[in-house]
Design an enzyme around this catalytic site. Structure first.
Site, mmCIF file in Angstrom:
data_model
loop_
_atom_site.group_PDB
_atom_site.id
_atom_site.type_symbol
_atom_site.label_atom_id
_atom_site.label_comp_id
_atom_site.label_asym_id
_atom_site.label_seq_id
_atom_site.Cartn_x
_atom_site.Cartn_y
_atom_site.Cartn_z
ATOM 1 N N HIS A 86 -7.312 8.739 6.581
ATOM 2 C CA HIS A 86 -6.588 7.655 7.241
ATOM 3 C C HIS A 86 -6.656 7.868 8.750
ATOM 4 O O HIS A 86 -6.603 9.000 9.227
ATOM 5 C CB HIS A 86 -5.126 7.622 6.790
ATOM 6 C CG HIS A 86 -4.971 7.293 5.341
ATOM 7 N ND1 HIS A 86 -4.289 8.106 4.460
ATOM 8 C CD2 HIS A 86 -5.413 6.241 4.611
ATOM 9 C CE1 HIS A 86 -4.317 7.557 3.250
ATOM 10 N NE2 HIS A 86 -4.988 6.426 3.316
ATOM 11 N N ASP A 124 0.819 -1.209 0.000
ATOM 12 C CA ASP A 124 0.000 0.000 0.000
ATOM 13 C C ASP A 124 0.856 1.264 0.000
ATOM 14 O O ASP A 124 1.953 1.288 0.557
ATOM 15 C CB ASP A 124 -0.923 -0.013 1.226
ATOM 16 C CG ASP A 124 -2.169 0.827 1.024
ATOM 17 O OD1 ASP A 124 -2.638 0.926 -0.124
ATOM 18 O OD2 ASP A 124 -2.686 1.370 2.017
#
Length: 289
Positions: free
Chosen positions: A180, A82
């Site tokens: 996030h 990621d």
């Protein structure tokens, strides 16, 4: 069962209007308890690592452990790198056996994002490795990439269409208002933007910042084309909080088999909850194998 490319996994999930959760793993043991929970739910799953985890544990070691665990639990599993900004790390992951990689060049101008993404597509696509790219900027901190809330930018639908056409990237992560980490306030998710992007591009979309989003919000995102849902902070926190609780309640109990079992049980509950949330329970037979 070998590790799978996430391209067909996500294409099938999008077509069937369910999601697949990508869980960030930070240790070798977490690979096993994520897959154990997925096996109990009979759900395909994606293991996901940050660049920091790759540098700490080693791409080859992670890939070998993931392949062993996938074979042991007999669950369709993808292995994804990621938010990687480094081409050399992406090459390392592909060579090690990762089945999906994300080139994150979203901090660069559109043209440079296209160029960097095309380089990775040329490297990985012919090998059957899925490639993910990002347009816009998701706020929060992911490994060593930090985006202030004031600097976050939502993806432009027409740019998404142009970007996919120019790069041929198989999956796209457009910024649509998520963040996030754990949300400090109510998330401002732009559902109309997701729907418009989904109509303009035919590739599966990726929802970053899936931790602590309300289930109904995630389900709506999935119904609009978000086939991959990333979960990290919520899973990591549950594991760590269980260990902390153990030592608060049992300060003299130092057997790691006890406190790690408690942590594993707590984390597995998060995994199962998220699998239920995206409706991938019992989707192994009907998904893509």
């Amino acid at each position: 069962m070998p590790l799978f490319s996430t391209t067909p996994m996500l294409q099938k999930a999008k077509a069937d209007k369910h999601g697949i959760v990508a869980f960030n793993v930070h240790s070798f043991d977490s690979i096993f308890w994520v897959l154990e929970a997925a096996a109990e739910m009979h759900s395909p799953v994606i293991l996901q690592t940050t660049v920091g985890t790759v540098k700490q544990l080693g791409a080859q070691n992670i890939a070998k452990v993931a392949a062993t665990a996938s074979d042991y639990y007999n669950i369709p599993t993808g292995l994804h790198l990621d938010h990687c900004t480094e081409y050399e790390v992406i090459k390392q992951a592909v060579r090690a056996g990762y089945t999906s990689v994300m080139i994150d060049a979203s901090m660069h101008p559109f043209e440079e994002n296209v160029a960097r993404t095309k380089n990775v597509v040329e490297l990985a696509k012919s090998l059957g490795v899925n490639i993910e790219a990002e347009l816009g900027k998701v706020s929060g901190v992911e490994d060593d990439i930090a985006v202030d809330e004031s600097d976050a930018q939502k993806a432009v639908p027409e740019e998404c269409k142009k970007f996919v056409e120019m790069t041929e990237v198989p999956t796209l992560a457009p910024a649509i208002g998520t963040a996030h980490g754990i949300y400090k306030g109510k998330p401002d998710i732009d559902f109309d933007r997701i729907e418009e992007i989904s109509k303009l591009v035919d590739v599966p979309l990726v929802l970053h910042g899936g931790s602590a989003l309300p289930d109904d919000v995630v389900r709506r995102c999935v119904s609009l084309g978000m086939a991959k849902v990333n979960v990290s902070t919520e899973l990591k926190n549950a594991y760590s909080e269980a260990i902390r609780k153990h030592f608060i309640e049992n300060p003299d109990s130092l057997d790691p088999r006890t406190y790690l079992q408690n942590a594993k049980d707590a984390a597995k509950e998060i995994v199962k909850t998220k699998i239920t949330m995206v409706d991938s329970k019992d989707k192994v037979v009907s998904s893509f194998v």
